[in-house]
Design a protein around this motif. Structure first.
Motif, mmCIF file in Angstrom:
data_model
loop_
_atom_site.group_PDB
_atom_site.id
_atom_site.type_symbol
_atom_site.label_atom_id
_atom_site.label_comp_id
_atom_site.label_asym_id
_atom_site.label_seq_id
_atom_site.Cartn_x
_atom_site.Cartn_y
_atom_site.Cartn_z
ATOM 1 N N THR A 188 3.262 5.785 -5.708
ATOM 2 C CA THR A 188 3.433 5.741 -7.014
ATOM 3 C C THR A 188 2.270 6.879 -7.536
ATOM 4 O O THR A 188 2.303 7.318 -8.447
ATOM 5 C CB THR A 188 3.061 4.202 -7.641
ATOM 6 O OG1 THR A 188 4.196 3.446 -7.296
ATOM 7 C CG2 THR A 188 2.742 4.021 -9.033
ATOM 8 N N LEU A 189 1.261 6.990 -6.583
ATOM 9 C CA LEU A 189 0.269 7.813 -6.926
ATOM 10 C C LEU A 189 0.582 9.250 -6.624
ATOM 11 O O LEU A 189 -0.452 10.171 -6.781
ATOM 12 C CB LEU A 189 -1.051 7.284 -6.383
ATOM 13 C CG LEU A 189 -1.914 5.883 -6.676
ATOM 14 C CD1 LEU A 189 -2.686 5.651 -5.866
ATOM 15 C CD2 LEU A 189 -2.346 6.110 -8.245
ATOM 16 N N GLY A 190 1.734 9.548 -6.074
ATOM 17 C CA GLY A 190 2.166 11.004 -5.807
ATOM 18 C C GLY A 190 2.249 11.299 -4.272
ATOM 19 O O GLY A 190 2.299 12.318 -3.967
ATOM 20 N N ILE A 236 0.942 -1.150 -0.088
ATOM 21 C CA ILE A 236 -0.078 -0.142 0.049
ATOM 22 C C ILE A 236 0.955 1.284 0.127
ATOM 23 O O ILE A 236 0.434 2.229 -0.660
ATOM 24 C CB ILE A 236 -1.040 0.064 1.181
ATOM 25 C CG1 ILE A 236 -2.052 -1.150 0.963
ATOM 26 C CG2 ILE A 236 -1.608 1.279 1.525
ATOM 27 C CD1 ILE A 236 -2.811 -1.363 2.105
ATOM 28 N N GLY A 237 2.034 1.226 0.617
ATOM 29 C CA GLY A 237 2.932 2.289 1.023
ATOM 30 C C GLY A 237 3.524 2.360 -0.513
ATOM 31 O O GLY A 237 3.576 3.743 -0.935
ATOM 32 N N HIS A 238 3.771 1.455 -1.213
ATOM 33 C CA HIS A 238 4.513 1.712 -2.663
ATOM 34 C C HIS A 238 3.460 2.383 -3.540
ATOM 35 O O HIS A 238 3.805 3.265 -4.374
ATOM 36 C CB HIS A 238 4.998 0.403 -3.006
ATOM 37 C CG HIS A 238 5.521 0.695 -4.444
ATOM 38 N ND1 HIS A 238 6.750 1.110 -4.616
ATOM 39 C CD2 HIS A 238 5.056 -0.064 -5.447
ATOM 40 C CE1 HIS A 238 7.062 0.718 -5.978
ATOM 41 N NE2 HIS A 238 6.069 0.272 -6.554
ATOM 42 N N ALA A 239 2.296 1.721 -3.435
ATOM 43 C CA ALA A 239 1.334 2.185 -4.433
ATOM 44 C C ALA A 239 0.854 3.567 -4.119
ATOM 45 O O ALA A 239 0.686 4.403 -5.065
ATOM 46 C CB ALA A 239 -0.039 1.523 -4.265
#
Length: 80
Positions: A27-29, A21-24
C-alpha cells in the motif's frame, strides 16, 4: 557473555503478522514483494565464561520458554 536467540516460524506455518506487513508495504508503494515473514530476536547476558556453555544455556532457554518448537525454529549465537 552476550548471546542472541533468533526465533522464527517454521516453513509452512502461516504468518498473519508478516502478511499484514507485506500488505501495508504494498500500500505504501513497495511493489513486487514476495512473502514477508516476521521473526524475533532476544538478546541475553548469560553467566557463562565460554562460548559452548553460553550457546547451551541459550538453547535451553529457547526450548524452555523463548520458542514454541511445535511451530517455531530457533538458533543461538554469541553476540559480538
Amino acid at each position: 557473555m552476550k548471546i542472541r536467540v533468533f526465533v522464527s516460524l517454521k516453513e509452512g506455518v502461516l504468518d498473519p503478522q508478516g502478511k499484514a506487513i507485506g500488505h501495508a508495504l504494498d500500500t505504501l508503494g513497495f511493489k513486487g514483494l514476495g512473502e514477508v515473514r516476521v521473526s524475533r530476536v532476544v538478546d541475553l547476558d548469560v553467566p557463562a565464561t565460554d562460548k559452548e556453555t553460553a550457546l547451551e544455556q541459550g538453547a535451553a532457554m529457547a526450548k524452555a520458554l523463548l520458542a514454541n518448537e511445535v511451530i517455531e525454529d530457533f538458533f543461538v549465537e554469541v553476540a559480538a
